[in-house]
Scaffold this active site. Structure first.
Site, short mmCIF file in Angstrom:
data_model
loop_
_atom_site.label_atom_id
_atom_site.label_comp_id
_atom_site.label_asym_id
_atom_site.label_seq_id
_atom_site.Cartn_x
_atom_site.Cartn_y
_atom_site.Cartn_z
N ARG A 24 0.48 -1.09 0.37
CA ARG A 24 -0.22 0.04 0.34
C ARG A 24 1.63 1.12 0.22
O ARG A 24 0.29 2.19 -0.20
CB ARG A 24 -0.92 0.09 1.11
CG ARG A 24 -0.67 -0.03 2.19
CD ARG A 24 -0.74 -0.73 3.53
NE ARG A 24 -0.89 -0.66 4.81
CZ ARG A 24 -0.40 -1.25 5.71
NH1 ARG A 24 0.09 -2.69 4.97
NH2 ARG A 24 0.85 -1.77 6.54
N GLU B 138 -6.12 -0.83 7.49
CA GLU B 138 -4.79 -1.59 7.46
C GLU B 138 -3.55 -0.71 8.48
O GLU B 138 -2.75 -1.17 9.44
CB GLU B 138 -4.12 -1.43 6.16
CG GLU B 138 -4.82 -2.23 5.58
CD GLU B 138 -4.12 -3.39 3.90
OE1 GLU B 138 -2.74 -3.30 3.61
OE2 GLU B 138 -4.63 -3.14 3.01
N HIS C 71 -30.16 6.35 -1.86
CA HIS C 71 -31.82 5.18 -2.38
C HIS C 71 -31.89 4.48 -1.43
O HIS C 71 -32.18 3.56 -1.66
CB HIS C 71 -31.51 5.31 -3.92
CG HIS C 71 -31.01 6.14 -4.95
ND1 HIS C 71 -33.04 6.65 -5.14
CD2 HIS C 71 -30.43 6.50 -5.35
CE1 HIS C 71 -32.30 7.63 -6.23
NE2 HIS C 71 -30.41 7.79 -6.10
N LYS D 20 -3.38 -15.18 5.22
CA LYS D 20 -2.37 -15.37 3.52
C LYS D 20 -1.26 -17.32 4.15
O LYS D 20 -1.53 -17.87 2.99
CB LYS D 20 -1.47 -14.54 3.61
CG LYS D 20 -1.76 -13.71 2.40
CD LYS D 20 -1.05 -12.26 1.89
CE LYS D 20 -1.37 -11.30 1.27
NZ LYS D 20 -1.28 -10.66 0.97
C1 F6R Z 1 -0.37 -4.09 2.29
C2 F6R Z 1 -1.42 -3.78 1.27
C3 F6R Z 1 -2.58 -5.49 0.70
C4 F6R Z 1 -2.16 -5.89 -0.14
C5 F6R Z 1 -2.97 -7.61 -1.15
C6 F6R Z 1 -2.42 -8.02 -2.07
O1 F6R Z 1 0.48 -3.18 2.54
O2 F6R Z 1 -2.24 -3.23 1.17
O3 F6R Z 1 -3.73 -4.97 0.82
O4 F6R Z 1 -1.43 -5.40 -1.39
O5 F6R Z 1 -2.68 -8.35 -0.37
O6 F6R Z 1 -0.71 -8.37 -1.84
P1 F6R Z 1 -0.19 -8.06 -3.69
O7 F6R Z 1 -0.39 -6.19 -3.54
O8 F6R Z 1 1.02 -8.10 -2.86
O9 F6R Z 1 -0.34 -8.74 -4.37
#
Ligand code: F6R
Length: 329
Positions: free
Chosen positions: A133, A214, A230, A324
């Protein structure tokens, strides 16, 4: 210096760097553009989509596992995953390769890079080691520059050239002791922020939400005008003691439809007494890109200041990491 603050401050230099990098060329006959990505990576596609809404090019963002059947060989698929390891993005990308859809990938490495190399698909490598991000400057600038041959994009790229300087001057304002960002974080603390915008500015409202989620580990709700008129306008009533905790923000832009401007004002009048409070935030800047990034940068700072109020580490995202990990098993 706090790490997240240092990273937030790199937005202008990321854009500057990404303006200089040599990029692959896309085919001439592209009629539609699809981004595939999640979270902090997908938002780059959302912003590009919003900027090209008035152009002749259709842009969409796929946040899922499958590539819709209407994505054809006149389309371009841009797969963005900062880590390069996001399974939804990889799944769409692999399907695009199988169906011979012109594609490009953007990542700091990971599987996306490997798959691209194996399949001979152009890949743009982003500097590694950042929370996705916080890499928005790279991801957005690369995405837009890739589309340079398409209608209306070259003017937008010219606007991006002035963006680093604009953001640097904003930084000073946003870090001031009396800044709008600190004031909003103060309003949001121990309340539920609700962010409204026009549907065109939805990526901005959504970025506020995801950054607050986040960085500050706080709950936020977002909705768009005119749709919220609405339905949601009725729902901001019960349960009363919870609704009294809401702090509404109306993100406004000079190019909002005149009826949306009026709807926002009337809605605020109707809801004012039911909620804790509300704030109008007006975008500023010399062009649409500056105005979008003004609001995005403001939201980034708000989320950072709010993380301090809640005593949360703005970098760590333990729940996302745990999930994850568990999905890998
Ligand atoms: C972490 C973040 C998450 C990731 C997401 C997808 O900073 O912002 O929203 O972006 O989990 O991961 P990526 O960007 O590595 O595909």
């Amino acid at each position: 210096m706090e790490k997240m603050l240092t990273l937030i401050r790199t937005l202008p230099s990321q854009i500057e760097e990404a303006l200089k990098t040599e990029l692959p060329k896309i085919p001439d006959n592209i009629k539609r553009v699809f981004f595939s990505g999640m979270g902090g990576s997908a938002i780059a596609g959302d912003i590009v989509r919003s900027l090209l809404l008035d152009s002749g090019v259709e842009v969409d963002v796929i946040r899922d596992y499958t590539l819709p059947p209407y994505v054809d060989r006149d389309s371009l698929l841009i797969a963005i995953s900062y880590s390069g390891n996001t399974e939804e993005t990889i799944s769409v990308f692999e399907e695009a390769i199988k169906r011979k859809i012109p594609s490009v990938s953007i990542s700091s490495g990971g599987k996306l890079k490997e798959i691209s190399q194996d399949a001979g698909v152009p890949h743009i490598e982003v500097k590694g080691g950042l929370p996705p991000r916080t890499a928005l400057g790279y991801l957005f600038t690369y995405s837009l520059r890739l589309l340079a041959p398409l209608e209306g994009v070259s003017t937008l790229i010219e606007y991006v050239r002035g963006l680093p300087e604009f953001l640097l001057s904003l930084q000073k304002e946003l870090e001031d002791e009396e800044s709008e960002a600190r004031e909003l974080a103060d309003r949001f603390y121990l309340r539920i922020p609700v962010i409204y915008s026009s549907s065109r500015l939805f990526p901005v409202a959504f970025r506020w939400k995801t950054q607050i989620n986040e960085n500050a580990k706080a709950f936020v709700h977002v909705a768009v005008f005119p749709e919220m008129n609405h339905n949601e306008i009725s729902g901001i009533k019960n349960p009363e003691e919870k609704v009294e905790m809401l702090w509404l923000v109306f993100l406004r832009d000079e190019e909002d439809h005149p009826r949306i401007k009026l709807r926002m004002k009337l809605t605020a009048d109707i809801l004012r007494d039911s909620v804790m409070g509300l704030t109008f935030v007006d975008s500023k800047g010399r062009n649409p890109i500056e105005r979008i990034f003004h609001l995005i940068y403001l939201g980034d700072y708000v989320s950072y200041y709010l993380s301090k109020y809640y005593n949360e580490d703005p970098i760590a995202i333990p729940r996302i990491d745990i999930l994850k990990e568990r999905l890998k098993k």
